[in-house]
Scaffold this active site. Structure first.
Site, short mmCIF file in Angstrom:
data_model
loop_
_atom_site.label_atom_id
_atom_site.label_comp_id
_atom_site.label_asym_id
_atom_site.label_seq_id
_atom_site.Cartn_x
_atom_site.Cartn_y
_atom_site.Cartn_z
N GLU A 161 24.95 -7.50 -23.02
CA GLU A 161 26.10 -7.28 -22.14
C GLU A 161 25.88 -7.94 -20.77
O GLU A 161 26.13 -7.35 -19.72
CB GLU A 161 26.38 -5.78 -21.98
CG GLU A 161 26.81 -5.13 -23.28
CD GLU A 161 27.18 -3.67 -23.14
OE1 GLU A 161 28.02 -3.19 -23.92
OE2 GLU A 161 26.62 -3.00 -22.25
N GLU A 211 28.61 -3.53 -31.28
CA GLU A 211 28.49 -2.11 -30.99
C GLU A 211 29.85 -1.46 -31.20
O GLU A 211 30.73 -1.56 -30.34
CB GLU A 211 28.00 -1.86 -29.56
CG GLU A 211 26.57 -2.28 -29.32
CD GLU A 211 26.05 -1.87 -27.94
OE1 GLU A 211 26.75 -1.09 -27.24
OE2 GLU A 211 24.96 -2.33 -27.56
#
Length: 586
Positions: A157, A233
């Site tokens: 991320e 995710e």
């Protein structure tokens, strides 16, 4: 070897079309004795792959000191997954987030002049030294070498933090130079700014989200039009923070979101399939409007519970997966046995002040420094000074306490200063004529694991202590990491230390006698306020009366037949018993 066929937006495994259906499980959040149990349950849900982060702070807790044994034995975990019949996605990036302490970074980095998550050569040098130890363990386990690992993440991320493309390429090069041949990827939120910062040339881009899959995938395709789609995710639950409500997500709602992902032809990784536990002091924290530490449990409302039970969400997911891929036909693995052992009485108490010489060595400081300056990463730190001035009332200003300070005058608690308290009410202390001893017992409640404050979250007292407007100097400092297995035998051996019930921080001991084979159980601390619990020297983690967590998970492998030592470090005054039940309360 897994390879991308970008024009067709498909993954190929050994030349054949392949869809990743993966479940996240972190080996460092589960005792090794249960790795196989949890992995078999992930496979039985219909997954062909398991995904795990790799936390740098677990494997290099002190610079140059590496650990790959016990709960840190990643090679053993991978081999067990292979035996179970699962492929692996491994995320060895130096930063993992994961609601894990400091996002996986080791605390000693805060004592170095470097810029985390950038192409700063000083930082990259530390990453390279870590990779020199880690990656040679993983490289032989790649699919191209006959092992089960299909893919590696280069950073996590990153577009939510920065846009240093030279940094991402440096991480890619480090993996390649150390023999990684498999698919490399990034994962970011499905947001244009995040994706533009997190995607880098030649690396597969994936997205993280919990719902609105088609919208997320459409955004991802704008940035990498020809690549296969994957939700790296799929947030099917969420984590909890102290003092807030327990998060749950309706299983049917989550299953509908999964159906949308799979109907799109995309691959998926459940985050989490099995959440596990933030044992010890390894929970992280978030900081948006204020500091919010994560609780000990990382149950995450996952399809496989913290204690390994199959939930209704598990069965909903398995049904959806069965629409798109074969699921194992054999009977589902059974839940582990849970037992309520009842109530045990506290037998002995030792004040922290009696225990100090057993637990620590005093260090002298002109001013109180953050705990990292004393070589400490986790736990508690005690700052002590003498106030001898004639004035008897002071406003105590602890500038930037991190994260929670218990204030004591002559060993007696007089209040608490908390980092997240925004009231800014003045804290007044009264000093008797002739002076007094001032103690500040500061607890590291978990370093920030996400956001712009990530790289600056030192712990303890960061910017000094003032009495009224005057900085106060000359302190004795004792580090109290309480990691590993503290020497509780020595702590409780002196009969003179067994005092009456008091209000100062103390250690309390009880004995749990188990007849027969131990089973999983849950420790309840009714009437206790805040502290840390140990069973046979194993640090279960924090408890706190503010909730939402009301019980601590006790895995059977840390128990034994016969006598079991229960020790609690309580900060504020204690209950009289410990209770063991067969069900948790989150």
């Amino acid at each position: 070897m897994i390879s991308l066929s970008w024009p067709q937006q498909k993954l190929l495994l050994e030349g054949e079309p392949f869809r990743i259906i993966s479940g996240a499980m972190h080996y460092f959040r589960c005792v090794p004795e249960y790795w196989e149990d949890r992995l078999r349950k992930i496979k039985a849900m219909g997954c062909n792959t398991v995904e795990t982060y790799v936390p740098w702070n677990v494997h290099e807790p002190h610079e140059g000191e590496f650990h790959f044994e016990g709960m840190a034995d990643i090679v053993k975990f991978i081999r067990i997954a292979e035996q179970v019949g699962l492929y692996l996605i491994v995320r060895p990036a130096p930063y993992i987030c994961a609601e894990w302490e400091f996002g996986g970074f080791p605390a000693w980095l805060l004592n170095r002049e470097l810029r985390l998550r950038t192409s700063d050569p000083s930082y990259l040098q530390k990453v390279a030294a870590y990779y020199d130890q880690l990656i040679p363990l993983l490289a032989p386990l790649q699919k191209s070498k006959g092992g089960p690992i299909l893919a590696f993440q280069i950073e996590n991320e990153y577009g939510s933090y920065g846009n240093d493309q030279a940094y991402l390429q440096a991480l890619r090069q480090m993996l390649v130079e150390r023999g990684i041949e498999e698919l490399l990827f990034t994962s970011d939120g499905p947001n244009d700014l995040m994706l533009s910062g997190g995607i880098t040339s030649g690396i597969w881009a994936t997205a993280n989200f919990g719902s609105r899959a088609n919208e997320g995938f459409d955004t991802l395709l704008k940035h990498q039009p020809d690549a296969p789609l994957m939700c790296m995710e799929f947030w099917n639950g969420w984590f909890d923070q102290w003092g807030k409500e327990h998060h749950t997500r309706d299983g049917k709602d989550a299953a509908n979101s999964l159906d949308e992902i799979l109907a799109r032809g995309a691959s998926v990784n459940f985050y989490m399939a099995h959440g596990g536990t933030n044992f010890g002091f390894m929970n992280g924290a978030n900081y948006s409007e204020k500091y919010d530490p994560t609780i000990t449990s990382y149950d995450y409302d996952s399809p496989i519970s913290e204690a390994g039970d199959l939930t209704s969400k598990y069965h909903f997911f398995r049904e959806v997966i069965g629409k798109y891929a074969p699921v194992p036909e054999e009977p589902l693995p059974a839940n582990t046995v849970k037992v309520g052992y009842g109530t045990v009485d506290v037998k002995r108490r030792v004040s922290l002040y009696h225990a100090l010489d057993t637990l620590s060595i005093p260090q002298i400081s002109i001013v109180p420094e953050p705990m990292e300056c004393y070589g400490q990463a986790y736990g508690f730190i005690l700052y002590t000074t003498q106030i001898s001035d004639a004035q008897q009332t002071y406003t105590l200003n602890v500038d930037d306490v991190r994260d929670r300070a218990l204030v004591l005058i002559d060993n007696k608690p007089v209040g608490v200063i908390e980092r997240w308290d925004t009231s800014k009410e003045p804290f007044t202390i009264h000093v008797p004529e002739g002076g007094a001893k001032l103690d500040l017992l500061v607890e590291n409640m978990g370093r920030v694991n996400y956001g712009p404050l990530l790289a600056s979250d030192r712990k303890g007292i960061v910017n000094g202590v003032r009495l009224d407007y005057q900085f106060h100097s000359h302190w004795e400092v004792r580090t109290l990491p309480l990691q590993g297995a503290p020497d509780f035998e020595s702590l409780f051996e002196d009969e003179l230390m067994l005092g009456e019930e008091g209000t100062e921080p103390s250690f309390y001991e009880a004995e749990l006698v188990i007849e027969g084979e131990p089973a999983d159980t849950f420790l309840y601390l009714d009437g206790w306020k805040k502290g840390v619990a140990f069973v046979n020297g194993f640090n279960l983690g924090r408890y706190w009366e503010v909730g939402p967590q009301r019980s601590l998970y006790v895995p059977a492998p840390i128990l034994k037949q016969g006598s079991n030592r229960i020790v609690v470090f309580e900060l504020h005054g204690a209950g009289k018993t410990f209770r063991f039940e067969s069900t948790p309360q989150l």
